[in-house]
Design a protein around this motif. Structure first.
Motif, short mmCIF file in Angstrom:
data_model
loop_
_atom_site.label_atom_id
_atom_site.label_comp_id
_atom_site.label_asym_id
_atom_site.label_seq_id
_atom_site.Cartn_x
_atom_site.Cartn_y
_atom_site.Cartn_z
N ALA A 187 -81.62 -4.36 20.68
CA ALA A 187 -82.25 -3.00 20.73
C ALA A 187 -81.84 -2.16 22.03
CB ALA A 187 -83.51 -3.20 20.34
N ALA A 188 -82.07 -2.78 23.17
CA ALA A 188 -81.96 -2.02 24.20
C ALA A 188 -80.35 -2.09 24.53
CB ALA A 188 -82.44 -3.06 25.41
N HIS A 189 -79.37 -2.82 23.93
CA HIS A 189 -78.06 -2.87 24.14
C HIS A 189 -77.38 -2.86 23.03
CE1 HIS A 189 -78.81 -3.35 28.71
NE2 HIS A 189 -79.63 -4.41 28.31
N PRO A 190 -77.49 -1.58 22.16
CA PRO A 190 -77.12 -1.57 21.00
C PRO A 190 -75.51 -1.60 20.60
CG PRO A 190 -77.62 0.41 21.40
CD PRO A 190 -77.88 -0.41 22.63
N LEU A 219 -73.88 -2.65 13.38
CA LEU A 219 -73.22 -2.36 14.61
C LEU A 219 -71.77 -1.74 14.45
CD1 LEU A 219 -72.67 -3.00 17.62
CD2 LEU A 219 -71.58 -5.33 16.85
N ARG A 220 -71.06 -2.24 13.21
CA ARG A 220 -69.84 -1.94 12.98
C ARG A 220 -69.77 -0.18 12.79
NH1 ARG A 220 -66.57 -4.02 7.97
NH2 ARG A 220 -68.43 -3.00 6.89
N ARG A 221 -70.82 0.19 11.94
CA ARG A 221 -71.08 1.82 11.75
C ARG A 221 -71.34 2.43 13.09
NH1 ARG A 221 -75.22 1.47 9.03
NH2 ARG A 221 -74.25 0.49 7.14
N ARG A 222 -72.18 1.95 13.91
CA ARG A 222 -72.31 2.46 14.87
C ARG A 222 -71.28 2.60 15.89
NH1 ARG A 222 -78.39 2.08 17.91
NH2 ARG A 222 -78.04 3.73 19.51
N LEU A 223 -70.39 1.71 16.09
CA LEU A 223 -69.36 1.81 16.87
C LEU A 223 -68.24 2.72 16.42
CD1 LEU A 223 -68.66 -2.13 17.49
CD2 LEU A 223 -69.29 -0.42 19.21
N ASP A 225 -69.15 5.39 14.66
CA ASP A 225 -69.78 6.89 14.92
C ASP A 225 -69.62 7.19 16.38
OD1 ASP A 225 -70.20 7.08 12.11
OD2 ASP A 225 -72.16 6.28 12.33
N GLU A 226 -69.92 6.38 17.07
CA GLU A 226 -70.07 7.00 18.68
C GLU A 226 -68.91 6.62 19.34
OE1 GLU A 226 -73.54 5.29 20.60
OE2 GLU A 226 -74.78 5.22 18.69
N LEU A 227 -68.10 5.51 19.09
CA LEU A 227 -66.83 5.22 19.80
C LEU A 227 -65.76 5.54 18.97
CD1 LEU A 227 -68.23 2.40 21.89
CD2 LEU A 227 -68.34 4.66 22.59
N GLY A 228 -65.65 5.48 17.70
CA GLY A 228 -64.44 5.84 17.11
C GLY A 228 -63.76 4.57 17.21
N ALA A 229 -64.51 3.30 17.14
CA ALA A 229 -63.92 2.18 17.24
C ALA A 229 -64.25 1.00 16.57
CB ALA A 229 -63.93 1.52 18.62
N ASP A 230 -63.44 -0.24 16.09
CA ASP A 230 -63.96 -1.18 15.39
C ASP A 230 -64.51 -2.21 16.21
OD1 ASP A 230 -63.39 0.12 12.97
OD2 ASP A 230 -61.03 -0.81 13.26
N PRO A 231 -65.27 -3.22 15.74
CA PRO A 231 -65.75 -4.45 16.52
C PRO A 231 -64.55 -4.95 17.19
CG PRO A 231 -67.18 -4.36 14.55
CD PRO A 231 -65.79 -3.20 14.48
N GLY A 232 -64.82 -5.69 18.22
CA GLY A 232 -63.58 -6.53 18.67
C GLY A 232 -63.29 -7.89 17.86
N PRO A 233 -61.90 -8.46 18.22
CA PRO A 233 -61.63 -9.66 17.41
C PRO A 233 -62.55 -10.72 17.46
CG PRO A 233 -60.34 -9.49 19.64
CD PRO A 233 -61.31 -8.09 19.41
#
Length: 963
Positions: A187-190, A219-223, A225-233
């Protein structure tokens, strides 16, 4: 008594569990500064800056001293003055304390021990103890810019240690107990993907697969929305394994271990490897493996660093040695390309390289910690005591290398790179092995290995030319060999012609950067600053074969510190070669690339301004040196140097000659540069500044070249005296090398222009030069006539030194016509005038003439004395060209006196000097004199009677002195 200093929370001093009042916040801040660097001296200015930032009070240093006095008193009152000591040291203060009594250093020690511990259970215990050291936010209650920065850094250390702790706890099957902590951390480091993976895995192992998948989706949705990126490999792979219910994700059985793995990661040995015998032997010595316990055995792995320019063959050498020594490393070989200099421009991260090694060593990829220090510790633990070879190829920085160094002396490491990696040598005792260009024999062997001995021998001369054109550069030679091998019907002569015509362009390859020398060289520039790249490009355009710091400062327009830093950076990356006395040069192919870079990336005004500055540096320093050599020369006025030029001071005669000797090639090149860019005054000025040096050092052909250029330049200048002077010097230069017709023609042209412009001074000097030119043609009557005309003109000019030159010339020509009495009078008068005006060259000229007269009139002892005085003066001013003629002349009176050993000694010295100066005709004549001397019968070697003053007709006609 238990003493503890604490900063991982409030700043506190505890004695047997009881807090000691440390006073107000600023006083506690002073203590925190010293605690953070316990047992290290902290400069007083640093203490001030860390307490008050950029706005300290005027009495800041006194206040620091006062605070520390109070702290010492508090320590003494608490009875711990011997346990915690504050001392004044040179320039600062130091807090002396057992690190284990400071919570910060105890925390770091526990974390380091855990990361170096191959036993996961004890490592986890250490990390849990480290977590227990913290009591809250570090340095609570204190607020300065330095405190804030330290607090942030400590939080990062704490976070990394907790991440490692949670990794180990998950592996130990404690997922249920960890869920509250992991949930709070997530929660502190989403956006922290590693933390998300920990929580996802813990949820899955706790039987909460749906929550695990939901956390991943959120997490995937937040990445996105906020960064325009997908989770890492790594996280995506974990998600797929959860979806597939991978059994390997279950809690590992207690004590389960993977079987040991022997990695074999070396690429293939380089085909047709040749040469490098000395370097292979050096690696054998550096990587020798003495028996365990033998004296001198290193405590850690030996690390040779093979360093050199791009394409020099570093990787070839490392792999060749490695494959020849596989038997020494039965536990495996690890290899990684760190991509420090590569087409991608993205160096390999150390953590990625360590992960690759750990995986190759059999570690489960899912069991790897996230922190690079923890990864490195695991790696060191796995290779400890094993005989493993580690090859770290293409390293750019020490930071890439250090995490990959084993801690065990049983391992060996080979590092290659284009940088010197100085701190790897300083801090880790690495063995620096610079890789030079191939020798001629090695280069020829490389071509023979690629093309076959028969073809190389059949086209032997062309092969030698290709070796010369490539300058021993292995990649260039390999490219030439590849081109020739794939086109066997094309003669090597065509490759050589193409390389001569196109230069570096012939070694380019559009579709394959690794097969293009310009591309390979360009990768070296990516790590440089814009300023360093500009310096590299400008150095390619600089006149002369090399450069030193003062010239580079003018070329680049940089102050000394920045220019020195740029040169050092280029030298550290092997784009420059540093030589003794602070000189820097480039390989011809590297210089060609630098020149291309300058034309492609620097504007024409920038390039032109740089060349103007460096040309003016050379010409004004040369002019200053010339004034030191010839302070009596007539004055000349030139435009001031362009802004940004820094000519050197030349304090004395010795410095002037040394500088001109060193920079002669640069000065010639600077004149060519000035002429090519239409800087006509600069081209003329350089010829003017070089003449005294050329005459004294005997650079006859260079003198001819500079005055040819000066005559062309003078046609563009408004002052007719410039053309007259240039024509006269050009005529004299022609006469020096025996081109008599050209000499007379140029001198009469100079005389005509001088007469047209009513310039008696130039007329006098031109008549003086004509006298010498006619003497060279053995027409002493005409020579005497011109000398007399020069003398008459000089007497009306109030130029006593010129008049003395003219007097000596008249006397010299009279002596050659047998008019000895008049000759002696003129030369002695010249001697007096030269001495009055402190002209050592002129004094030496007059003494040489009088020596000739004395010898020809039978006064051989006096002739010897005159010649020896002249010789000493010529040597004192570095006038080699005149000194050698006087040595030649001195032999004759020695021989006439029967002093054959002395005659032989001076003629042998003259013979050597004539050969060095390229005066082959004179050398041949002196050689014959020596032969004749050796053939003289023993009985005839006796002193001759002193002559009466009449011509000594039996005396041989000596080599004539100069004008």
């Amino acid at each position: 008594m238990r003493v503890e200093l604490r900063v991982l929370g409030e700043v506190e001093l505890l004695v047997d569990g009881t807090r000691v009042d440390l006073g107000h916040a600023r006083q506690r801040c002073v203590l925190a500064v010293l605690v953070a660097q316990a047992n290290q001296v902290v400069a007083t200015d640093q203490v001030v800056d860390r307490i008050w930032g950029g706005h300290p009070p005027s009495r800041a240093r006194q206040l620091v001293s006062n605070y520390l006095s109070v702290l010492r008193h508090l320590l003494a009152a608490g009875g711990v003055a011997d346990e915690v000591v504050i001392r004044r040291r040179a320039g600062g203060y130091v807090l002396l304390v057992d690190p284990d009594r400071v919570d910060l250093h105890r925390f770091r020690s526990l974390v380091a021990a855990a990361r170096a511990d191959p036993d996961r259970t004890s490592a986890l215990e250490s990390l849990e103890r480290a977590a227990g050291v913290w009591r809250g936010e570090a340095l609570t209650g204190l607020d300065t810019p330095w405190i804030a920065a330290v607090r942030q850094g400590l939080e990062r250390e704490r976070f990394a240690a907790d991440t490692d702790r949670l990794d180990l706890a998950l592996r130990a099957g404690r997922h249920a107990a960890l869920l509250p902590e992991l949930t709070a951390r997530a929660a502190a480091h989403p956006l922290d993907e590693h933390l998300a993976a920990q929580l996802t895995l813990a949820l899955y192992r706790a039987g909460r697969q749906a929550d695990a998948l939901d956390h991943y989706r959120r997490l995937r949705r937040r990445l996105a929305d906020e960064l325009g990126a997908d989770p890492g490999p790594d996280l995506r792979h974990l998600h797929q394994r959860i979806l597939a219910a991978d059994p390997a994700l279950a809690v590992p059985a207690a004590g389960a271990r993977r079987p040991p793995v022997t990695p074999r990661q070396l690429p293939a040995a380089p085909a047709l490897f040749t040469g490098r015998t000395a370097e292979l032997a050096e690696l054998d010595r550096a990587l020798a493996t003495p028996d365990e316990g033998s004296p001198g055995r290193p405590a850690t792995a030996v690390v040779p660093v093979i360093a050199g320019a791009g394409g020099i063959g570093k990787t070839w050498l490392a792999l060749a040695w490695a494959h020849r020594n596989l038997h020494r490393f039965p536990d495996g070989q690890l290899f990684v390309d760190l991509h420090g200099f590569s087409p991608t421009g993205r160096p390999t991260e150390p953590a990625d390289a360590v992960r690759g090694f750990l995986t190759a060593l059999g570690v489960d990829p899912d069991a790897l910690p996230a922190d690079v220090d923890a990864l490195a510790a695991s790696y060191r633990g796995l290779v400890a005591g094993r005989r493993v070879l580690v090859v770290l190829d293409n390293a750019a920085t020490v930071e890439q290398v250090v995490p990959l160094l084993p801690g065990s002396a049983t391992c060996a490491v080979l590092v290659t790179g284009r940088a010197r990696l100085a701190s790897l040598v300083d801090r880790h005792g690495a063995h620096h092995l610079p890789l030079a260009l191939l020798t001629r024999a090695e280069a020829r062997a490389l071509l023979a290995a690629r093309l076959g001995d028969r073809r190389v021998d059949r086209e032997s001369e062309v092969t030698d030319e290709l070796v010369e054109l490539c300058g021993g550069h292995p990649l260039a030679l390999a490219m030439i060999a590849r081109h020739a091998a794939t086109r066997p019907s094309i003669p090597l002569a065509e490759s050589a012609a193409e390389l001569r015509r196109l230069g570096l362009e012939a070694l380019d390859h559009d579709s394959d950067p690794a097969a293009s020398l310009p591309a390979v060289l360009s990768w070296s520039l990516r790590r440089f600053t814009d300023e360093q790249r500009t310096v590299f490009a400008l150095l390619g355009t600089a006149p002369g074969p090399d450069i030193d710091l003062p010239a580079a400062m003018s070329l680049t327009g940089l102050p000394e510190a920045r220019a020195r830093k740029a040169l050092r950076a280029l030298d550290d990356h092997f784009l420059l070669d540093r030589h003794p006395h602070g000189r820097y040069s480039m390989h011809d192919l590297v210089r060609a690339y630098a020149t291309t870079t300058a034309h492609d990336h620097l504007s024409e005004p920038v390039r032109r301004a740089a060349l103007e500055r460096v040309v003016d540096f050379y010409r004004y320093t040369a002019d200053t040196a010339d004034l030191v050599l010839q302070p009596l020369r007539p004055p000349a006025r030139f435009d001031p140097p362009v802004p940004g030029t820094h000519p050197l001071p030349v304090p004395d005669h010795e410095t002037a000659l040394a500088w001109l000797d060193t920079h002669h090639a640069h000065l010639l090149a600077a004149q060519r540069t000035a002429a090519a860019h239409g800087r006509h005054e600069a081209a003329w000025h350089l010829a003017w500044a070089l003449t005294t040096f050329h005459l004294r050092r005997g650079h006859r052909h260079d003198e001819l070249a500079v005055w040819r250029a000066a005559v062309d330049a003078a046609g563009h200048l408004a002052d007719p005296a410039a053309l007259i002077h240039a024509l006269r010097r050009l005529g004299h230069a022609h006469a020096e090398i025996g081109r008599h017709e050209e000499a007379i023609a140029h001198l009469h042209h100079a005389l005509a222009v001088a007469e047209h412009h009513h310039d008696p001074g130039q007329q006098a000097r031109t008549h003086h030069a004509l006298a010498w030119a006619w003497e060279e043609r053995e027409d002493n009557r005409r020579a005497l006539a011109h000398a007399g005309r020069a003398l008459a003109l000089c007497r009306g000019l109030d130029q006593p030194v010129w008049e003395a030159d003219a007097l000596n010339a008249v006397g010299w020509h009279e002596a050659h016509l047998g008019e000895y009495a008049a000759a002696r009078d003129h030369c002695e008068t010249a001697l007096v005038l030269h001495r009055e005006h402190d002209d050592p060259d002129g004094v030496a000229d007059a003494l040489d003439s009088l020596g000739f007269i004395d010898h020809r009139t039978g006064h051989h002892d006096r002739a010897v004395d005159r010649y020896q005085q002249a010789l000493a003066l010529y040597r004192s001013v570095g006038n080699t060209a005149e000194a050698v003629d006087t040595l030649d002349n001195l032999g004759h009176p020695h021989a006439a006196l029967g002093h054959h050993d002395r005659a032989r000694a001076v003629w042998r010295e003259a013979l050597d000097l004539y050969r060095q100066l390229g005066r082959d005709t004179d050398a041949e004549r002196v050689g014959k004199q020596l032969d004749d001397l050796d053939a003289t019968p023993e009985w005839s070697r006796r002193p001759e009677p002193v002559a009466t003053g009449l011509p000594a007709t039996a005396v041989p006609d000596d080599r004539l002195p100069r004008s």
